[in-house]
Design an enzyme around this catalytic site. Sequence first.
Site, PDB file in Angstrom:
ATOM      1  N   ILE A 103       0.744  -1.134   0.004  1.00  0.00           N
ATOM      2  CA  ILE A 103       0.004  -0.080   0.065  1.00  0.00           C
ATOM      3  C   ILE A 103       0.885   1.104   0.015  1.00  0.00           C
ATOM      4  O   ILE A 103       0.329   2.440  -0.095  1.00  0.00           O
ATOM      5  CB  ILE A 103      -0.952  -0.140   1.153  1.00  0.00           C
ATOM      6  CG1 ILE A 103      -1.774  -1.571   1.270  1.00  0.00           C
ATOM      7  CG2 ILE A 103      -1.902   0.967   1.039  1.00  0.00           C
ATOM      8  CD1 ILE A 103      -2.496  -1.686  -0.035  1.00  0.00           C
ATOM      9  N   SER A 150       3.709   2.715   2.437  1.00  0.00           N
ATOM     10  CA  SER A 150       4.904   3.075   3.244  1.00  0.00           C
ATOM     11  C   SER A 150       5.524   1.435   3.691  1.00  0.00           C
ATOM     12  O   SER A 150       4.895   0.608   3.927  1.00  0.00           O
ATOM     13  CB  SER A 150       4.403   3.534   4.453  1.00  0.00           C
ATOM     14  OG  SER A 150       3.076   2.931   5.139  1.00  0.00           O
ATOM     15  N   HIS A 195      -2.095  -3.973  11.526  1.00  0.00           N
ATOM     16  CA  HIS A 195      -2.232  -3.303  12.751  1.00  0.00           C
ATOM     17  C   HIS A 195      -1.683  -4.413  13.999  1.00  0.00           C
ATOM     18  O   HIS A 195      -1.221  -3.994  14.892  1.00  0.00           O
ATOM     19  CB  HIS A 195      -3.564  -2.840  13.075  1.00  0.00           C
ATOM     20  CG  HIS A 195      -4.087  -1.663  12.128  1.00  0.00           C
ATOM     21  ND1 HIS A 195      -4.709  -2.102  11.175  1.00  0.00           N
ATOM     22  CD2 HIS A 195      -3.707  -0.324  12.198  1.00  0.00           C
ATOM     23  CE1 HIS A 195      -5.023  -0.849  10.612  1.00  0.00           C
ATOM     24  NE2 HIS A 195      -4.658   0.165  11.134  1.00  0.00           N
ATOM     25  N   CYS A 246      -2.942  -2.215   4.597  1.00  0.00           N
ATOM     26  CA  CYS A 246      -2.636  -0.739   4.688  1.00  0.00           C
ATOM     27  C   CYS A 246      -1.143  -0.660   4.398  1.00  0.00           C
ATOM     28  O   CYS A 246      -0.486  -1.812   4.337  1.00  0.00           O
ATOM     29  CB  CYS A 246      -3.113  -0.127   5.925  1.00  0.00           C
ATOM     30  SG  CYS A 246      -3.171   1.638   5.837  1.00  0.00           S
TER      31      CYS A 246
HETATM   32  N1  GLN Z   1       0.050   5.026   1.219  1.00  0.00           N
HETATM   33  C1  GLN Z   1      -0.259   5.236   2.598  1.00  0.00           C
HETATM   34  C2  GLN Z   1       0.612   4.172   3.412  1.00  0.00           C
HETATM   35  O1  GLN Z   1       0.963   3.143   3.052  1.00  0.00           O
HETATM   36  C3  GLN Z   1      -1.660   4.849   3.080  1.00  0.00           C
HETATM   37  C4  GLN Z   1      -1.800   5.079   4.509  1.00  0.00           C
HETATM   38  C5  GLN Z   1      -3.445   4.777   4.970  1.00  0.00           C
HETATM   39  O2  GLN Z   1      -4.205   4.364   4.344  1.00  0.00           O
HETATM   40  N2  GLN Z   1      -3.853   5.360   6.110  1.00  0.00           N
HETATM   41  O3  GLN Z   1       1.177   4.612   4.649  1.00  0.00           O
HETATM   42 ZN    ZN Z   2      -4.683   2.456   4.633  1.00  0.00          ZN
END
Ligand code: GLN
Ligand code: ZN
Length: 766
Positions: free
Chosen positions: A439, A441, A702, A734
């Site tokens: 996603i 990071s 998480h 994420c």
């Molecule tokens: N591109 C962001 C990451 O990977 C997305 C973060 C998010 O969705 N809160 O950190």
């Molecule tokens: Zn996210």
Amino acid sequence: MAKTAVLGFPRMGKKRELKKALEKYWRGEINKEELLEVASALRVAHWRLMQEHQLGIIPSNDFSFYDQVLDTTCMVGAVPERYNWNDGDIDLDLYFAMARGKKNDNQNIPAMEMTKWFDTNYHYLVPEFKENQEFKLYALKAVREFEEAKAMGIHTRPVLLGPVSYLLSGRMVDGAASVLTLLPLLLPVYEAILDKLAEAGADWIQMDEPCLVLDRAEDVAAAVHKTYKQLSSVDSRWKIQLTTYFGGITNYLNDIVNCPIDGLHVDLVRAPEQLDQVLEIIRPDQQLSLGVINGRNIWRSDLGIFIPMIEKAITKLGENNVIISSSCSLLHVPFGLEEETELDEEIKSWLCFAKEKMDEIVLLGKVGTQGKSVIADELTKRQAAVQFRRKSEKVNQLRIKERGRKVTARMLARNAPFNERKKMQQEKFRLPLLPTTTIGSFPQTQSVRLKRRDLKSGKLNQEAYQQFLKEETRKCIAFQEEIGLDVLVHGEFERTDMVEYFGEHLDGFVFTKNGWVQSYGSRCVKPPIIYGDVERKEPMTVAWSSFAQSLTKKPMKGMLTGPVTILQWSFVRDDQPRKDTCQQIALAIRDEVADLERAGIHVIQIDEPALREGLPLKKTEWPAYLKWGVDCFRLASAGVKNETQIHTHMCYGDFEDILDAIAAMDADVISIEASRSDMVLLTAFGEFKYPNDIGPGVYDIHSPLVPEKEAIINRMKKAMAVMAVEQLWINPDCGVKTRNWPEVNDALHNMVAAAKELRGQIKISG
Ligand code: GLN
Ligand code: ZN
């Protein structure tokens, strides 16, 4: 003179003393007494401050160690079974176990679920009820805090979360009964606490019922009626101010005024139009609290517009029955401006945090029978600042406004429909079935944060810092190649935060030094302030993405934050509609997308995790919001060639009820959080026949737990049962910035292995 009040004050303290003490306590660095001392000192300081500002009505019990809904859960003894509560005192450790979870000899007792408080960025702990839930009066925090202030000679108005809103904030863990069926069991506890407060000397009680600003429901109307009939004390041992905020309550007005309540608070910032109706229906012996000073933004008020409202209310009810107040608790704004020494003086003169908002309230309180002449000079002075802001060239730029007006429908649509684009993109990227990606990071490790600190303190120069970031990026890309991901990312090491990074590169944004607001527990956020027309000065991400692409032959995904999310996580200007500000941000992102494409970045992700949370509280207002929100995303993303692949990403929440809008965004690929619901969400996408490609998150980032390959395969099989395999991608829920490298290594290894195994199985069976 009218009376003055605030509905609540920020808890963390001027320098986030509470946050620091809480975290020290959790790390075992201070003991319980020391924590209690910090908390008490903060309450005392805040009461003194309000007194010094000559605020008439000062709240108590607005303080919390973690969350006011959890405090209410403790007050009524609704501790969930898993905490093994023995009916005794609910001490701090039990309280924090409920808030944060607990480890008990090898056993993890999870925390209570957390969710957003109405449409704020504050999160509360969701009460868990059982059928026939037993309620008993336990924690006497409200009484203790009233007495604490009383001992300093300050008579406060205790704040309680009202029983109806409290029940509605929770959920039943068993059975399908409505939470409102528990009302008769809960009301005696409220009577008991009111009794205790009266005994301690309290007279007025602020009962918060923000649920009244939601869409009307008959059972809620009945519950409110029952509650306030029963709680309004017959022998007037206490007086209740029914307090509503975050919107208008005209839907419930008749139910409310027919209750024998002594006072009512209405939010006249979000719903100024309700005043006339309220004044028509309120009885002359009832008090009316006018929520005129905005508790949700950081701007100085245009005080002049409230004077006719105040005068009207005074004419009807008399000075003694009118209170000038904040629209909601000041919990949602930062503490005070005095720390903002580095802010542009002109911009600073437009701002107003909690402390300064008290001054506005007190000033308006002076508008009484003497009329506004008493405060004429001060008003003129303040009016001038508001006028300057309105006319300032810092705020309004014709060129930017003109560009906004020239946006056409054509600019909101891709050239070809999705199915044609998909073929062209397949041709270009030749990705395998079930492509894998992440996603954005990668771990923001201690060393990344230390380098950033060193740069700030001057220990490290810009050049060395950039060199360090490049090295991190290089390693991150090598890692992704090695484990065999299909579409790579650069890792976002140069970003502290997905909104801050863009705000810092855009015109129209400022950042404060100390503008913290509580998000949940000890966690605070410092939202950027959008004060003026937004424009992109120069490319913001192109150098990083191009550098990253130069290191690999695989497609590199450009990473942008979407316009709605940037808007949603900032303090937004109040002098033009939110949708206009959003459109300006969208145009800035559109320029960035075009530059990325030109630089050879042909997969571009525009994150919109906050789209859902921007939904208005009243459902009738959803379509208009979703229309402009989706249009802004399309404006940001649709300017590219058919072959360029646009991704978006969303997390936090259920998307079932906004699938139309998600489909209308027309991203080629969406990645969404789905693992916590174990792919149930995907069924909704399947039933909806979601047309474009989708990457359901296959594991929860998480959690430190590394997902097994088999678990990922099972999850993907569930996805394949409801969506065509050609539509599916494989990715985490994420970004993984909060995880460490060994966890990420193992998790992504398993994810890629799962993809390969699934591809093999599909080949054989196909
Ligand atoms: N591109 C962001 C990451 O990977 C997305 C973060 C998010 O969705 N809160 O950190
Ligand atoms: Zn996210």
